[in-house]
Enzyme design. Structure first.
Site, PDB file in Angstrom:
ATOM      1  N   GLY A 130       4.608  -1.518  11.758  1.00  0.00           N
ATOM      2  CA  GLY A 130       6.040  -1.670  12.009  1.00  0.00           C
ATOM      3  C   GLY A 130       6.512  -3.075  12.303  1.00  0.00           C
ATOM      4  N   ASN A 190       7.564  -5.343  10.167  1.00  0.00           N
ATOM      5  CA  ASN A 190       8.795  -5.628   9.412  1.00  0.00           C
ATOM      6  C   ASN A 190       9.972  -4.843   9.974  1.00  0.00           C
ATOM      7  OD1 ASN A 190       8.469  -7.515   6.986  1.00  0.00           O
ATOM      8  ND2 ASN A 190       6.617  -6.256   6.887  1.00  0.00           N
ATOM      9  N   MET A 238       4.229   4.461   3.320  1.00  0.00           N
ATOM     10  CA  MET A 238       3.110   4.620   2.393  1.00  0.00           C
ATOM     11  C   MET A 238       3.212   5.895   1.545  1.00  0.00           C
ATOM     12  SD  MET A 238       1.628   1.846   2.845  1.00  0.00           S
ATOM     13  CE  MET A 238       0.093   2.040   1.955  1.00  0.00           C
ATOM     14  N   ILE A 262       5.055   7.466  -2.124  1.00  0.00           N
ATOM     15  CA  ILE A 262       5.874   7.226  -3.312  1.00  0.00           C
ATOM     16  C   ILE A 262       7.031   8.216  -3.274  1.00  0.00           C
ATOM     17  CG2 ILE A 262       5.896   7.338  -5.836  1.00  0.00           C
ATOM     18  CD1 ILE A 262       2.960   6.374  -5.729  1.00  0.00           C
ATOM     19  N   LEU A 263       8.218   7.731  -3.518  1.00  0.00           N
ATOM     20  CA  LEU A 263       9.402   8.582  -3.417  1.00  0.00           C
ATOM     21  C   LEU A 263       9.762   9.152  -4.788  1.00  0.00           C
ATOM     22  CD1 LEU A 263      11.228   6.129  -1.039  1.00  0.00           C
ATOM     23  CD2 LEU A 263      10.486   8.453  -0.430  1.00  0.00           C
ATOM     24  N   HIS A 285       7.368  -6.256  -0.229  1.00  0.00           N
ATOM     25  CA  HIS A 285       6.039  -6.182  -0.828  1.00  0.00           C
ATOM     26  C   HIS A 285       5.339  -7.533  -0.647  1.00  0.00           C
ATOM     27  CE1 HIS A 285       2.936  -4.674  -3.490  1.00  0.00           C
ATOM     28  NE2 HIS A 285       2.959  -5.855  -4.108  1.00  0.00           N
ATOM     29  N   ASP A 297       7.294  -0.790  -6.977  1.00  0.00           N
ATOM     30  CA  ASP A 297       7.346  -2.256  -6.885  1.00  0.00           C
ATOM     31  C   ASP A 297       7.947  -2.918  -8.127  1.00  0.00           C
ATOM     32  OD1 ASP A 297       6.096  -2.030  -4.391  1.00  0.00           O
ATOM     33  OD2 ASP A 297       4.096  -2.175  -5.251  1.00  0.00           O
ATOM     34  N   GLN A 323       6.253 -14.826   6.591  1.00  0.00           N
ATOM     35  CA  GLN A 323       7.406 -15.014   5.695  1.00  0.00           C
ATOM     36  C   GLN A 323       8.120 -13.682   5.434  1.00  0.00           C
ATOM     37  OE1 GLN A 323       8.485 -17.980   5.215  1.00  0.00           O
ATOM     38  NE2 GLN A 323       6.661 -18.759   6.269  1.00  0.00           N
ATOM     39  N   GLU A 324       7.359 -12.589   5.416  1.00  0.00           N
ATOM     40  CA  GLU A 324       8.007 -11.270   5.267  1.00  0.00           C
ATOM     41  C   GLU A 324       9.036 -11.077   6.365  1.00  0.00           C
ATOM     42  OE1 GLU A 324       5.446  -7.854   4.667  1.00  0.00           O
ATOM     43  OE2 GLU A 324       3.828  -9.123   3.943  1.00  0.00           O
TER      44      GLU A 324
HETATM   45  C1  GRF Z   1       3.650  -5.264   4.807  1.00  0.00           C
HETATM   46  O1  GRF Z   1       2.675  -6.158   4.338  1.00  0.00           O
HETATM   47  C2  GRF Z   1       4.628  -4.944   3.718  1.00  0.00           C
HETATM   48  O2  GRF Z   1       4.862  -6.005   2.854  1.00  0.00           O
HETATM   49  C3  GRF Z   1       3.954  -3.813   2.990  1.00  0.00           C
HETATM   50  O3  GRF Z   1       3.338  -3.059   4.006  1.00  0.00           O
HETATM   51  C4  GRF Z   1       3.055  -3.902   5.125  1.00  0.00           C
HETATM   52  C5  GRF Z   1       3.716  -3.256   6.303  1.00  0.00           C
HETATM   53  O4  GRF Z   1       3.439  -3.958   7.494  1.00  0.00           O
HETATM   54  N1  GRF Z   1       4.894  -3.049   2.215  1.00  0.00           N
HETATM   55  P1  GRF Z   1       4.273  -3.632   8.792  1.00  0.00           P
HETATM   56  O5  GRF Z   1       4.078  -2.151   9.090  1.00  0.00           O
HETATM   57  O6  GRF Z   1       5.714  -3.941   8.507  1.00  0.00           O
HETATM   58  O7  GRF Z   1       3.705  -4.491   9.874  1.00  0.00           O
END
Ligand code: GRF
Length: 210
Positions: free
Chosen positions: A16, A18, A100, A102-103, A119, A155, A183-184
């Site tokens: 979590g 992000n 995690m 697929i929708l 991603h 993706d 960076q995310e």
């Molecule tokens: C991240 O690397 C994101 O890009 C990918 O899954 C990971 C999730 O990490 N889709 P977090 O749960 O947000 O820490």
């Protein structure tokens, strides 16, 4: 006239980080004009759930039932989002943050142009699982991350924001993943901010940023 608020639902299966970046961006006023109505997870032990609760964000756990089809699960997902105020027709935005599953195409269709994903690669390179590992194995010198709108193909949707990250000699998976993740945490809030401010226009499968 003030814009109607965007009602955000975050879907997350794991750590979590992000999701936290998005929640903090709203808390700190980096994103204004959006409310995070719910964080929903398919995994009872997702750290994302407790993190959201710590931040006063409503949570829902929606575990897949055995024998349930993707469409059946997604119908429950849609209902749960709607119950929490993230409903088609009510200015919704669904933010996938390490979700995690697929929708189904029908679920994706309900939120067409209103669902984003993050991603950990510079798409269209390295879609799918373990993108950072794919990048290291391929020996690329530049890796990165992408926020994109979600389409039924995994993706593959229109790209909103990307950030490149240099791969250093001697990088292992942890080092590269951590550098990308930093960076995310910057580009996901940026993409949501641009969306909420009405600065993204989808044109022929591409996103123009105004
Ligand atoms: C991240 O690397 C994101 O890009 C990918 O899954 C990971 C999730 O990490 N889709 P977090 O749960 O947000 O820490």
């Amino acid at each position: 006239m003030a814009r109607a608020p965007v009602h955000v639902g975050i879907l997350a299966s794991g750590r979590g980080s992000n999701a936290l970046a998005l929640i903090r961006a709203v808390e700190r006023g980096y994103i204004t004009g959006a409310v995070i109505d719910v964080l929903l997870s398919d995994k009872p032990d997702a750290r994302a759930l407790s993190m959201a609760e710590e931040h006063g964000v409503r949570t829902r756990l929606l575990e897949p039932a055995s024998g349930q089809t993707r469409e059946e699960y997604d119908a429950r997902l849609l209902s749960a989002l709607e119950e929490c105020g993230v409903a088609p027709g009510k200015n919704p935005l669904v933010a996938l943050a390490g979700f995690m599953r697929i929708l189904s195409p029908s679920f994706v269709g309900r939120f067409s142009g209103r669902m984003m994903n993050i991603h950990p690669s510079l798409l269209p390179a390295f879609p799918g699982l373990r993108a950072q590992e794919q990048a290291l194995k391929r020996g690329v010198k530049v890796a990165g991350c992408t926020v994109h709108f979600v389409v039924p193909d995994v993706d593959a949707g229109p790209i909103i924001v990307q950030k490149a990250v240099l791969v250093r000699e001697g990088d292992d998976l942890d080092a590269l993943s951590a550098r990308i993740l930093r960076q995310e945490h910057r580009i996901y809030p940026l993409a949501v901010k641009l969306y909420v401010e009405g600065r993204l226009r989808l044109q022929g499968g591409r996103v123009a940023v105004g």
